[in-house]
Design a protein around this motif. Structure first.
Motif: not given
Length: 75
Positions: A14-15, A18, A29, A43, A46-47, A50
């Motif tokens: 995920i990070e 993102r 996602l 997470d 949030r992604a 964003q």
């Protein structure tokens, strides 16, 4: 990485999505919004937020109205 059995690996995916994927990462996602691990769901949420595009917010609206109850509760 998104389909890894380890939740920490999915969170890392995920990070990466993102940071590097932008709008193209949205479908991956969105699938993780239904993950059984709550932290992975948070997470992913949030992604998606964003990313901030109309498509991202439409995906969140769809998940909120027709997703599983745990996903709706998270959002």
């Amino acid at each position: 990485l998104v389909a890894a059995p380890n939740a920490a690996v999915r969170r890392t995916a995920i990070e990466l999505l993102r940071m590097l994927g932008g709008g193209d990462a949205l479908p991956s996602l969105v699938t993780l919004l239904d993950d059984p691990e709550p932290q992975v769901q948070r997470d992913a949420l949030r992604a998606v937020m964003q990313i901030g595009t109309d498509e991202a917010f439409t995906a969140l609206q769809t998940a909120l109205t027709s997703g599983p109850s745990r996903t709706r509760d998270l959002i």
